[in-house]
Design a protein around this motif. Structure first.
Motif, PDB file in Angstrom:
ATOM      1  N   ALA A  35       0.854  -1.189   0.000  1.00 42.57           N
ATOM      2  CA  ALA A  35       0.000   0.000   0.000  1.00 42.57           C
ATOM      3  C   ALA A  35       0.888   1.236   0.000  1.00 42.57           C
ATOM      4  N   ILE A  36       0.801   2.003  -1.076  1.00 43.39           N
ATOM      5  CA  ILE A  36       1.577   3.228  -1.208  1.00 43.39           C
ATOM      6  C   ILE A  36       0.704   4.398  -0.776  1.00 43.39           C
ATOM      7  N   ALA A  37       1.222   5.200   0.146  1.00 43.57           N
ATOM      8  CA  ALA A  37       0.525   6.419   0.558  1.00 43.57           C
ATOM      9  C   ALA A  37       1.141   7.592  -0.193  1.00 43.57           C
ATOM     10  N   GLN A  38       0.284   8.388  -0.826  1.00 44.11           N
ATOM     11  CA  GLN A  38       0.716   9.523  -1.634  1.00 44.11           C
ATOM     12  C   GLN A  38      -0.082  10.757  -1.212  1.00 44.11           C
ATOM     13  N   GLN A  39       0.603  11.877  -1.062  1.00 43.31           N
ATOM     14  CA  GLN A  39      -0.082  13.131  -0.744  1.00 43.31           C
ATOM     15  C   GLN A  39      -0.999  13.483  -1.907  1.00 43.31           C
ATOM     16  N   TYR A  40      -2.283  13.674  -1.628  1.00 39.49           N
ATOM     17  CA  TYR A  40      -3.281  13.814  -2.684  1.00 39.49           C
ATOM     18  C   TYR A  40      -3.113  15.047  -3.561  1.00 39.49           C
ATOM     19  N   ASP A  41      -2.622  16.152  -3.014  1.00 35.53           N
ATOM     20  CA  ASP A  41      -2.591  17.389  -3.792  1.00 35.53           C
ATOM     21  C   ASP A  41      -1.235  17.679  -4.449  1.00 35.53           C
ATOM     22  N   THR A  42      -0.163  17.050  -3.980  1.00 34.95           N
ATOM     23  CA  THR A  42       1.161  17.302  -4.559  1.00 34.95           C
ATOM     24  C   THR A  42       1.725  16.096  -5.305  1.00 34.95           C
ATOM     25  N   GLY A  43       1.192  14.911  -5.042  1.00 34.80           N
ATOM     26  CA  GLY A  43       1.715  13.701  -5.658  1.00 34.80           C
ATOM     27  C   GLY A  43       2.931  13.133  -4.938  1.00 34.80           C
ATOM     28  N   GLU A  44       3.347  13.765  -3.866  1.00 34.74           N
ATOM     29  CA  GLU A  44       4.511  13.316  -3.104  1.00 34.74           C
ATOM     30  C   GLU A  44       4.267  11.909  -2.543  1.00 34.74           C
ATOM     31  N   VAL A  45       5.207  10.987  -2.799  1.00 35.72           N
ATOM     32  CA  VAL A  45       5.112   9.633  -2.255  1.00 35.72           C
ATOM     33  C   VAL A  45       5.577   9.692  -0.809  1.00 35.72           C
ATOM     34  N   LEU A  46       4.718   9.247   0.105  1.00 36.74           N
ATOM     35  CA  LEU A  46       4.989   9.388   1.528  1.00 36.74           C
ATOM     36  C   LEU A  46       5.589   8.133   2.153  1.00 36.74           C
ATOM     37  N   MET A  47       5.002   7.000   1.890  1.00 34.75           N
ATOM     38  CA  MET A  47       5.455   5.774   2.533  1.00 34.75           C
ATOM     39  C   MET A  47       4.862   4.555   1.847  1.00 34.75           C
ATOM     40  N   LEU A  48       5.384   3.400   2.212  1.00 31.67           N
ATOM     41  CA  LEU A  48       4.832   2.130   1.785  1.00 31.67           C
ATOM     42  C   LEU A  48       4.518   1.325   3.035  1.00 31.67           C
ATOM     43  N   GLY A  49       3.321   0.766   3.072  1.00 35.27           N
ATOM     44  CA  GLY A  49       2.927  -0.116   4.163  1.00 35.27           C
ATOM     45  C   GLY A  49       2.296  -1.359   3.567  1.00 35.27           C
ATOM     46  N   TRP A  50       1.751  -2.186   4.410  1.00 31.61           N
ATOM     47  CA  TRP A  50       1.127  -3.437   3.968  1.00 31.61           C
ATOM     48  C   TRP A  50      -0.292  -3.516   4.476  1.00 31.61           C
ATOM     49  N   MET A  51      -1.173  -4.057   3.649  1.00 31.12           N
ATOM     50  CA  MET A  51      -2.581  -4.242   4.010  1.00 31.12           C
ATOM     51  C   MET A  51      -3.020  -5.658   3.681  1.00 31.12           C
ATOM     52  N   ASP A  52      -3.898  -6.170   4.537  1.00 31.88           N
ATOM     53  CA  ASP A  52      -4.639  -7.373   4.199  1.00 31.88           C
ATOM     54  C   ASP A  52      -6.081  -6.932   3.985  1.00 31.88           C
ATOM     55  N   ASP A  53      -6.977  -7.876   3.812  1.00 30.76           N
ATOM     56  CA  ASP A  53      -8.373  -7.516   3.539  1.00 30.76           C
ATOM     57  C   ASP A  53      -8.956  -6.635   4.642  1.00 30.76           C
ATOM     58  N   GLU A  54      -8.677  -6.965   5.890  1.00 28.49           N
ATOM     59  CA  GLU A  54      -9.247  -6.205   7.002  1.00 28.49           C
ATOM     60  C   GLU A  54      -8.673  -4.792   7.063  1.00 28.49           C
ATOM     61  N   ALA A  55      -7.377  -4.645   6.850  1.00 23.30           N
ATOM     62  CA  ALA A  55      -6.778  -3.300   6.856  1.00 23.30           C
ATOM     63  C   ALA A  55      -7.359  -2.444   5.738  1.00 23.30           C
ATOM     64  N   LEU A  56      -7.558  -3.052   4.572  1.00 23.36           N
ATOM     65  CA  LEU A  56      -8.152  -2.306   3.462  1.00 23.36           C
ATOM     66  C   LEU A  56      -9.601  -1.953   3.774  1.00 23.36           C
ATOM     67  N   ARG A  57     -10.341  -2.883   4.359  1.00 20.02           N
ATOM     68  CA  ARG A  57     -11.737  -2.589   4.735  1.00 20.02           C
ATOM     69  C   ARG A  57     -11.786  -1.413   5.703  1.00 20.02           C
ATOM     70  N   ARG A  58     -10.928  -1.440   6.703  1.00 23.92           N
ATOM     71  CA  ARG A  58     -10.901  -0.344   7.678  1.00 23.92           C
ATOM     72  C   ARG A  58     -10.534   0.981   7.009  1.00 23.92           C
ATOM     73  N   THR A  59      -9.579   0.948   6.102  1.00 23.89           N
ATOM     74  CA  THR A  59      -9.168   2.155   5.387  1.00 23.89           C
ATOM     75  C   THR A  59     -10.333   2.723   4.587  1.00 23.89           C
ATOM     76  N   LEU A  60     -11.053   1.858   3.894  1.00 17.39           N
ATOM     77  CA  LEU A  60     -12.172   2.298   3.062  1.00 17.39           C
ATOM     78  C   LEU A  60     -13.349   2.803   3.889  1.00 17.39           C
ATOM     79  N   THR A  61     -13.551   2.247   5.072  1.00 17.53           N
ATOM     80  CA  THR A  61     -14.747   2.597   5.849  1.00 17.53           C
ATOM     81  C   THR A  61     -14.524   3.669   6.901  1.00 17.53           C
ATOM     82  N   THR A  62     -13.277   3.853   7.358  1.00 19.80           N
ATOM     83  CA  THR A  62     -13.044   4.841   8.420  1.00 19.80           C
ATOM     84  C   THR A  62     -12.523   6.169   7.907  1.00 19.80           C
ATOM     85  N   GLY A  63     -11.950   6.183   6.685  1.00 16.83           N
ATOM     86  CA  GLY A  63     -11.374   7.411   6.172  1.00 16.83           C
ATOM     87  C   GLY A  63      -9.976   7.692   6.690  1.00 16.83           C
TER      88      GLY A  63
END
Length: 129
Positions: A35-63
Motif C-alpha cells: 500500500a503506497i501512501a501519496q499526498q493527494y494534492d502534490t503527488g509526493e510519495v509518503l510511505m509504503l505499508g502493507w494491508m490485508d483484507d481487514e486493513a483495506l476494509r478499515r481504510t475504506l470505511t473509516t477514512g
C-alpha cells in the motif's frame, strides 16, 4: 430482584471487505498487498505499508489509513500514537491487483523517523549513462 437475564454482548463478526474488491486482490504469500501512501494534492510519495483484507476494509470505511504491521502482527491506524494521521481522499488498485494506492492528506510526518516522507534520506547515486 429482577429475573431478567442480561443480553449477551454483541458478538457479531465485523463486516468483511466487499467480495468484489477482495476478488481483485493478488496477495503475497502472507496474504498482504503493498500500500503506497501519496499526498493527494502534490503527488509526493509518503510511505509504503502493507494491508490485508481487514486493513483495506478499515481504510475504506473509516477514512483513515490502516496498515498491518508485519513485525508486530497487528493492525495500526496511521497516527494513533504519533498524531500524524493520513486522511484518505481516494483508494485505487493497480492493474495487477497487488498494490493499493491511497491518496491521503498527511497531517505531520509520514515516516516513523519524523521525516515528511520515508524517502527523504534514501536517494541513491546514479551511474554514468
Amino acid at each position: 430482584m429482577s429475573s431478567e437475564v442480561p443480553a449477551p454482548p454483541d458478538t457479531a463478526p465485523p463486516p468483511a471487505l466487499d467480495p468484489a474488491i477482495a476478488a481483485r486482490l493478488k496477495r503475497n504469500a502472507d496474504g498482504l498487498v503493498a500500500a503506497i501512501a501519496q499526498q493527494y494534492d502534490t503527488g509526493e510519495v509518503l510511505m509504503l505499508g502493507w494491508m490485508d483484507d481487514e486493513a483495506l476494509r478499515r481504510t475504506l470505511t473509516t477514512g483513515r489509513c490502516t496498515y498491518f504491521s508485519r513485525s508486530r502482527q497487528e493492525y495500526w491506524a496511521k497516527g494513533d500514537t504519533s498524531g500524524h494521521v493520513q486522511l484518505v481522499k481516494s483508494v485505487a488498485l493497480d492493474c495487477d491487483g497487488d498494490t493499493v494506492l491511497v491518496r491521503v492528506d498527511q497531517v505531520g510526518a509520514a515516516c516513523h523517523t519524523g521525516d515528511r516522507t520515508c524517502f527523504d534520506a534514501g536517494r541513491l547515486p546514479l551511474g554514468e549513462r
